[in-house]
Scaffold this motif. Structure first.
Motif, PDB file in Angstrom:
ATOM      1  N   GLN A 148      -3.641   3.744   7.654  1.00 24.96           N
ATOM      2  CA  GLN A 148      -2.803   4.247   6.521  1.00 24.96           C
ATOM      3  C   GLN A 148      -2.416   5.336   6.700  1.00 24.96           C
ATOM      4  OE1 GLN A 148      -4.083   5.477   2.205  1.00 24.96           O
ATOM      5  NE2 GLN A 148      -3.720   3.329   2.038  1.00 24.96           N
ATOM      6  N   HIS A 199      -0.440   8.595   4.646  1.00 21.53           N
ATOM      7  CA  HIS A 199      -0.104   8.990   3.334  1.00 21.53           C
ATOM      8  C   HIS A 199       1.241   9.539   3.387  1.00 21.53           C
ATOM      9  CE1 HIS A 199      -0.632  11.016  -0.273  1.00 21.53           C
ATOM     10  NE2 HIS A 199      -1.499  10.537  -0.792  1.00 21.53           N
ATOM     11  N   ARG A 257       1.263   2.632  -0.473  1.00 15.25           N
ATOM     12  CA  ARG A 257       1.358   3.818   0.673  1.00 15.25           C
ATOM     13  C   ARG A 257       2.093   3.324   1.591  1.00 15.25           C
ATOM     14  NH1 ARG A 257      -4.237   6.821  -0.098  1.00 15.25           N
ATOM     15  NH2 ARG A 257      -3.902   7.960  -2.096  1.00 15.25           N
ATOM     16  N   ASP A 258       2.125   2.107   2.217  1.00 11.71           N
ATOM     17  CA  ASP A 258       2.662   1.665   3.382  1.00 11.71           C
ATOM     18  C   ASP A 258       4.087   1.509   3.083  1.00 11.71           C
ATOM     19  OD1 ASP A 258       1.701  -0.488   2.001  1.00 11.71           O
ATOM     20  OD2 ASP A 258       2.598  -1.948   3.567  1.00 11.71           O
ATOM     21  N   ASN A 288      -4.647  -2.588   3.857  1.00 15.28           N
ATOM     22  CA  ASN A 288      -4.143  -1.209   3.294  1.00 15.28           C
ATOM     23  C   ASN A 288      -5.137  -0.668   2.235  1.00 15.28           C
ATOM     24  OD1 ASN A 288      -2.370   0.971   3.053  1.00 15.28           O
ATOM     25  ND2 ASN A 288      -1.126  -0.010   1.713  1.00 15.28           N
ATOM     26  N   GLY A 332       0.357  -4.428   5.688  1.00 15.73           N
ATOM     27  CA  GLY A 332      -0.359  -3.466   5.147  1.00 15.73           C
ATOM     28  C   GLY A 332       0.056  -2.070   6.033  1.00 15.73           C
ATOM     29  N   GLY A 333      -1.031  -1.584   6.632  1.00 16.86           N
ATOM     30  CA  GLY A 333      -1.089  -0.336   7.464  1.00 16.86           C
ATOM     31  C   GLY A 333      -0.353  -0.679   8.838  1.00 16.86           C
TER      32      GLY A 333
END
Length: 514
Positions: A224, A226, A272-273, A363, A484-485
């Motif tokens: 992840q 930020h 966040r991603d 994530n 996700g990440g």
């Protein structure tokens, strides 16, 4: 002492919460690479999520966690987190931990990205992690031996059982300490990237040691980033909490245009991603990105840590804009554990970010990390407190150690390779370049059987960084989807259907039954 009931490696929330749970009945040694306060937990600004409001429900927190995790989560781990988390927070408050309150004396609950409800508790405004760490330091101080500025360089394993650790102190003297239980709580691996919110001590040491010990690792491709690190003239100056956007701040470019407008239903509070990739694209087009905080009254009182951070960087908040860029923040994968912190190596455990229970999926949901540390520390403590047969095994030097020297790269080289090719966006060409870089070191004969006692702490750290960089790159190459990440530009569209739904029917049925 040279033998303890439990050796805990690390000093973040997961490490200290575990120590607090067991220290009255067991001899406990906490070993940390820096000082006791040098951890990612101490740097945590955002807060801790919990469904303590009567208007909230654990099922909503469950749904938000799975949505953020792109439904790669282990449902039973998430259910444990959100149900037990509420109880653990309430117990913390009863034990004397104080959280910020509103004008009516009720605990103030903030909003963060991908949450349906305000459920984020803060302490000291944006100093939640630091306040929690201080709370637990006071709880363990008299009952735990704390060894600072000491690096655990390797875990001693015989016949798939962890028996102790090798350590190296400030004088570089190697020493062996045995323990009935070895707990890794070393955090993730943010410092193997050149822009990160993490402490510089977090270089993936626990992950690399566990790999050398024979433990299983999983989901390392999910990293992840930020969205909002304070970024000035090519240098990261620290983290700007997501809570700032939760209070109404918005992301704008250098012409004042809102960059998240219309891109996601949650706009600036999207997962966040999504936000990190958007900022990355804007910056790649040659534009700067800022957090517009003009709508937040009394910003310096609400966010004293960020205010100090900005001031120390030589900026004034009078402009009401904070320059930001994404940076490595959290590893969702890690050492594979069950819900009690047990790894595939007997009497070796992992808890916190270094562990992977499946709770975060692809994530992590904002402010679930401190909660994870609290909940799974208690889970682990339940196992550690159980009676065990004392091991009478004497120390045996492992004859697999055959290499005396290693050729290793510089730290900056590793960080640049990871950020360039294994960062926010990835493709096969770049990942293969990264893999080639790492394999020129990993492919040395007996790389993973080296005798770390012959190395300096700095060399061991580089060995660990190479190991973890290689493992993440291999995992990222293997997963040919975006989720996700982990975002593959050569497989970009597979993420879309995860964004369209809130929660799959199978999980809905499970929630209705429970």
């Amino acid at each position: 002492m040279s033998q303890y009931d439990c050796i805990i490696v690390g000093s973040g929330i997961a490490a200290l919460a575990t120590a607090a749970e067991i220290c009255e009945k067991m001899s406990v040694l906490v070993i940390t690479k820096g000082s006791i306060r040098d951890s990612n937990s101490s740097l945590a600004q955002g807060g801790v999520a919990a469904t303590i409001s009567k208007r909230d429900h654990w099922k909503a927190h469950f749904e938000d966690t799975c949505y953020a995790g792109r439904f790669h989560n282990l449902p039973e781990a998430v259910e444990l987190l959100v149900q037990q988390g509420k109880l653990d927070i309430e117990q913390l408050i009863q034990n004397g931990m104080t959280f910020d309150k509103d004008a009516n004396g009720h605990i103030h609950l903030g909003m963060e990205g991908a949450h349906q409800q305000p459920r984020i508790l803060h302490a000291g405004g944006d100093a939640t992690g630091r306040k929690l760490i201080q709370f637990f330091i006071e709880r363990v101080n008299k009952n735990v031996t704390i060894m600072e500025h000491t690096m655990v360089t390797d875990i001693h394993v015989v016949d798939n059982r962890a028996l102790g650790v090798w350590i190296s102190g400030e004088n570089q003297q190697e020493r062996y300490i045995s323990g009935k239980h070895i707990v890794l709580a070393t955090g993730g691996c943010g410092a193997i990237f050149d822009v990160t919110s993490n402490s510089p001590f977090v270089t993936g040491d626990g992950l690399a040691m566990a790999y050398r010990a024979g433990a299983s690792l999983v989901d390392l491709e999910f990293t992840q980033f930020h969205p909002t690190l304070l970024y000035i003239e090519g240098t990261c100056k620290g983290l700007v909490s997501e809570a700032v956007r939760g209070e109404g701040a918005v992301l704008v470019d250098d012409e004042g245009r809102r960059i998240m407008k219309g891109l996601h239903p949650l706009e600036d509070l999207a997962p966040r991603d999504v936000v990190a990739r958007t900022i990355q694209k804007v910056r790649a087009d040659g534009r700067e990105v800022y957090l517009d905080i003009s709508m937040i009254s009394q910003f310096s009182e609400r966010f004293p840590t960020i205010t100090k951070l900005v001031s120390n960087a030589g900026l004034s908040l009078d402009r009401k804009k904070i320059p930001v860029a994404p940076g490595m923040h959290f590893l969702m994968g890690g050492i594979r554990t069950d819900l009690f912190g047990r790894t595939s190596v007997e009497r070796l455990y992992a808890v916190g970010e270094v562990a992977c229970t499946g709770v975060h999926g692809a994530n992590r949901l904002a402010s679930n990390s401190l909660l994870e540390g609290l909940v799974f520390a208690k889970q682990l403590a339940n196992v550690l407190r159980q009676p065990t047969r004392d091991s009478n095994e004497k120390f045996k030097e492992n004859n697999k150690y055959v290499m005396k020297t290693l050729h290793l790269p510089k730290k900056m080289e590793i960080q640049q390779i990871m950020s360039r090719y294994v960062g926010i966006e990835r493709d096969e060409t770049g990942l293969r370049k990264a893999l080639h870089f790492f394999e020129q070191y990993v492919n040395q004969t007996s790389f993973f059987q080296c005798n770390v006692k012959r190395f300096t702490k700095e060399e061991v750290e580089l060995l660990n960084m190479v190991t973890v960089g290689w493992l993440i790159t291999k995992a990222a190459l293997k997963r040919t989807e975006s989720r996700g990440g982990h975002f593959r530009t050569d497989y970009p569209n597979e993420v879309s259907h995860w964004l369209q739904k809130r929660i799959p029917s199978s999980l809905k049925q499970q929630l209705e039954v429970s």
